[in-house]
Design an enzyme around this catalytic site. Structure first.
Site, short mmCIF file in Angstrom:
data_model
loop_
_atom_site.label_atom_id
_atom_site.label_comp_id
_atom_site.label_asym_id
_atom_site.label_seq_id
_atom_site.Cartn_x
_atom_site.Cartn_y
_atom_site.Cartn_z
N ASP A 108 0.77 -1.20 0.07
CA ASP A 108 0.10 0.05 -0.01
C ASP A 108 0.82 1.31 0.17
O ASP A 108 1.67 1.47 0.96
CB ASP A 108 -0.96 -0.10 1.24
CG ASP A 108 -2.37 0.18 1.06
OD1 ASP A 108 -2.39 1.49 0.38
OD2 ASP A 108 -3.26 -0.37 1.42
N ASP A 212 -3.35 4.52 -2.37
CA ASP A 212 -4.24 5.00 -1.42
C ASP A 212 -4.95 6.24 -1.95
O ASP A 212 -4.14 7.13 -2.41
CB ASP A 212 -3.82 5.11 -0.18
CG ASP A 212 -4.82 5.21 0.99
OD1 ASP A 212 -5.78 4.50 1.05
OD2 ASP A 212 -4.72 6.46 1.63
N GLU A 284 -6.74 3.00 -5.60
CA GLU A 284 -8.24 3.07 -4.88
C GLU A 284 -8.67 4.52 -5.48
O GLU A 284 -8.43 5.74 -5.14
CB GLU A 284 -7.97 3.17 -3.29
CG GLU A 284 -9.31 3.35 -2.59
CD GLU A 284 -9.09 4.02 -1.27
OE1 GLU A 284 -10.17 3.83 -0.60
OE2 GLU A 284 -8.47 4.97 -0.98
N HIS A 346 -11.17 -3.43 3.59
CA HIS A 346 -10.92 -3.01 5.04
C HIS A 346 -11.92 -1.84 5.28
O HIS A 346 -12.01 -1.31 6.43
CB HIS A 346 -9.67 -2.77 5.45
CG HIS A 346 -8.99 -1.84 4.73
ND1 HIS A 346 -8.70 -1.73 3.23
CD2 HIS A 346 -8.43 -0.50 5.05
CE1 HIS A 346 -8.17 -0.59 2.82
NE2 HIS A 346 -7.99 0.40 3.83
N ASP A 347 -12.62 -1.29 4.30
CA ASP A 347 -13.40 -0.04 4.67
C ASP A 347 -14.87 -0.18 4.46
O ASP A 347 -15.58 0.60 4.53
CB ASP A 347 -12.87 0.95 3.79
CG ASP A 347 -11.61 1.64 3.73
OD1 ASP A 347 -10.99 1.34 4.82
OD2 ASP A 347 -10.94 1.78 2.81
C1 GLC Z 1 -8.18 4.81 2.07
C2 GLC Z 1 -8.13 3.57 3.11
C3 GLC Z 1 -8.80 3.82 4.33
C4 GLC Z 1 -7.81 5.07 4.98
C5 GLC Z 1 -8.10 6.30 4.08
C6 GLC Z 1 -7.07 7.32 4.54
O1 GLC Z 1 -9.61 5.19 1.88
O2 GLC Z 1 -8.51 2.52 2.12
O3 GLC Z 1 -8.70 2.68 5.14
O4 GLC Z 1 -8.70 5.33 6.23
O5 GLC Z 1 -7.56 5.98 2.58
O6 GLC Z 1 -5.80 6.89 4.10
#
Ligand code: GLC
Ligand code: CA
Length: 551
Positions: A108, A212, A284, A346-347
């Site tokens: 990541d 991310d 993402e 994970h979100d």
């Molecule tokens: C992304 C991650 C999440 C995190 C956010 C801030 O959305 O998947 O878990 O809280 O970024 O880094």
């Protein structure tokens, strides 16, 4: 494109498995998963035989030094390992062990923001004249003394995206928590620093990055206010999901995400990656707009290799909802771009919980598994999905996440022992109820288990050119309740996938455009055996999905 080149594109062919390191396997009994724990569990992921899951790559969520305000997404040092997860030597061992099993490793990269404890920010905050001042986004109060603009943190409890710094009398921007200040991507030194971070890991041998919040790095340099939302107008499925998110924020995020310059940054990332062999980036890209999403592939292979499709994840349990997203996306993607679908991370709540209606969540999860693993895409799985993990019940006194995401982060369930085989100590989040039944050990030899279904699907996919690389065409005029599509590798293989989203049995109609007979290859119903079938009148059970080879 020649085959050799094509063969190097492992990220199109493979199934990628996300590991949330805190929650996967704890090697030393402190209740927190770690890198050595992951290494010890690689055989579950792929030992080269169909007794294992058979995935091709893992994506590791952050394991860097971090104060853990956002469990590692607040990075204090991009080029080291948090002691709780191990050491760089542990990382190297994990990488070597994975590679020796043919498992690639992507990590990541969190380029939008650092931790407020990162030395860059500490220096930036120290004074207005600090050489690193401009590495972050600092701005003066509005004349009324308020924050520079109306941007909001993505985490509702965090409120505004600005925090006032008493020491230097200015505000700094944080798209997430105040402990996660945004880097200023207009500053060329920031861009160079992140190139170095990427090279550090690429030189170590990682196979790529999950980026991310890839859509957020660039923002309006004039920091203009986001306009207030005007709801209505959108009636497509993507529009619906978008409207829900907008309503939560109340603002249309015109100026603080998807700013055109972001594509320049991604081209730079691609350039860095392309200096190495067979490395990739998946973004993402949390934009609930397929048109915008498609742009993140760039033109001519110059931006992301893959972009996570969150519109797909947000669909209600309706066959036409998934079909319309997939069909629309297929038509929007640039030639040669490749979708990346997934149904959990994970979100987000886990599939068996999210789609449950009166106890059918697990049956639906089986259909969902077949869908993700048979669509034209690189499927991403989230740890525990392969055993049918549900969201954990996290009592209020054990809540640790700022944004309600603990339930989907509970420990991986390896066996029925009190620590679920995850830990011998007290796990950082409680083991989910149901772990007695839902675990790797209990499911391994049970042909009816979710794990057996995932293994069958993944290994079948590995052997099927049509599924890995073939074309996709939906059959929208089929019986209601079904999402059906063809996957075809011309001259080699032609597969019909029919997914019954409804609780009623459905009969496949006789169609002149399809052959009358086929061979049932796979079903989500464990009692159904593979074998020859006649297509017309083929019964598909409630919440059953089938793959039929057309002969
Ligand atoms: C992304 C991650 C999440 C995190 C956010 C801030 O959305 O998947 O878990 O809280 O970024 O880094
Ligand atoms: Ca540990």
């Amino acid at each position: 494109m020649d085959l050799q080149h094509r063969d190097r594109e492992w990220w199109r062919d493979g199934v990628i498995y996300q590991i949330y390191p805190r929650s996967f396997a704890d090697s030393n009994g402190d209740g927190i998963g770690d890198l050595a724990g992951i290494t010890a569990r690689l055989d579950h992921l792929n030992d080269g035989t169909p007794a294992s899951l058979g995935i091709d790559a893992v994506w590791l969520s952050p394991f860097y030094p971090s104060p853990m305000a956002d469990f590692g997404y607040d990075v204090a040092d991009y080029t080291d390992v948090h002691p709780i997860f191990g050491t760089l030597a542990d990382f190297d061992r994990l990488l070597t062990a994975a590679h020796s099993r043919g498992i690639r490793v992507i990590i990541d990269l969190v380029p939008n923001h650092t931790s407020d404890r990162h030395p860059w920010f500490v220096e930036s905050r120290f004074s207005r004249d600090s050489p690193k001042r401009d590495w972050y986004v600092w701005a003066d109060s509005k004349p009324d003394g308020g924050p520079p603009n109306n941007w909001m943190s993505a985490f509702p409890p965090a409120g505004r995206a600005w925090t006032f710094d008493q020491g230097t009398g200015q505000w700094y921007l944080h798209s997430f928590l105040p402990e996660q200040p945004d880097l200023n991507w207009w500053n060329p030194e920031v861009r160079r620093a992140m190139d170095e971070v990427m090279r550090f890991w690429l030189d170590r041998g990682v196979d790529g990055f999950r980026i991310d919040v890839a859509h957020r790095m660039a923002k309006d340099p004039e920091l203009r206010d986001n306009p207030l939302v005007e709801l209505g107008g959108d009636d497509d499925a993507a529009g619906e999901a978008r409207a829900i998110r907008l309503a939560r924020l109340g603002l249309d995020q015109l100026y603080d995400e998807d700013w055109p310059e972001v594509h320049q940054i991604l081209r730079r990332f691609r350039h860095t990656l392309d200096a190495y062999q067979q490395r990739m980036a998946v973004g993402e890209v949390y934009l609930l707009d397929l048109r915008k999403l498609a742009r993140y592939y760039g033109s001519g292979r110059d931006e992301l290799h893959l972009a996570h499709n969150f519109v797909f994840l947000h669909q209600p349990w309706k066959p036409e909802a998934f079909r319309s997203v997939v069909d629309e996306y297929e038509s929007l993607l640039p030639a040669d771009a490749w979708p990346a679908y997934f149904l959990g991370n994970h979100d987000h709540p886990r599939v068996p919980s999210r789609y449950d209606e009166a106890g059918n969540g697990m049956a639906r999860a089986r259909v969902a598994a077949m869908m993700v693993l048979t669509l034209r895409c690189t499927p991403f799985l989230y740890y525990g999905e392969e055993i049918g993990m549900s969201d954990g019940g996290v009592p209020s006194e054990r809540v640790v996440d700022v944004d309600g995401r603990d339930p989907e982060r509970t420990p991986m369930q390896w066996d029925s022992s009190p620590g679920a085989g995850f830990t011998t100590g007290e796990p950082w989040l409680p083991v989910a109820p149901g772990a007695q039944r839902v675990n790797v050990a209990a499911e391994r030899d049970d042909p009816a288990s979710m794990l057996s279904l995932y293994r069958r699907l993944i290994w079948y996919r590995r052997g099927s050119v049509a599924l890995r690389r073939g074309s996709y065409r939906s059959l929208p005029d089929g019986p209601t309740g079904l999402y059906a599509y063809l996957r075809e590798a011309p001259g080699v293989e032609r597969l019909l996938v029919a997914l019954n989203f409804s609780g009623d049995p459905v009969e496949w109609p006789s169609r002149s455009d399809l052959p009358p007979d086929g061979h049932l290859e796979l079903s989500t119903d464990p009692s159904r055996r593979p074998g020859p079938v006649s297509l017309a009148g083929l019964a598909i059970g409630p919440e059953e999905g089938v793959v039929v080879r057309l002969t």
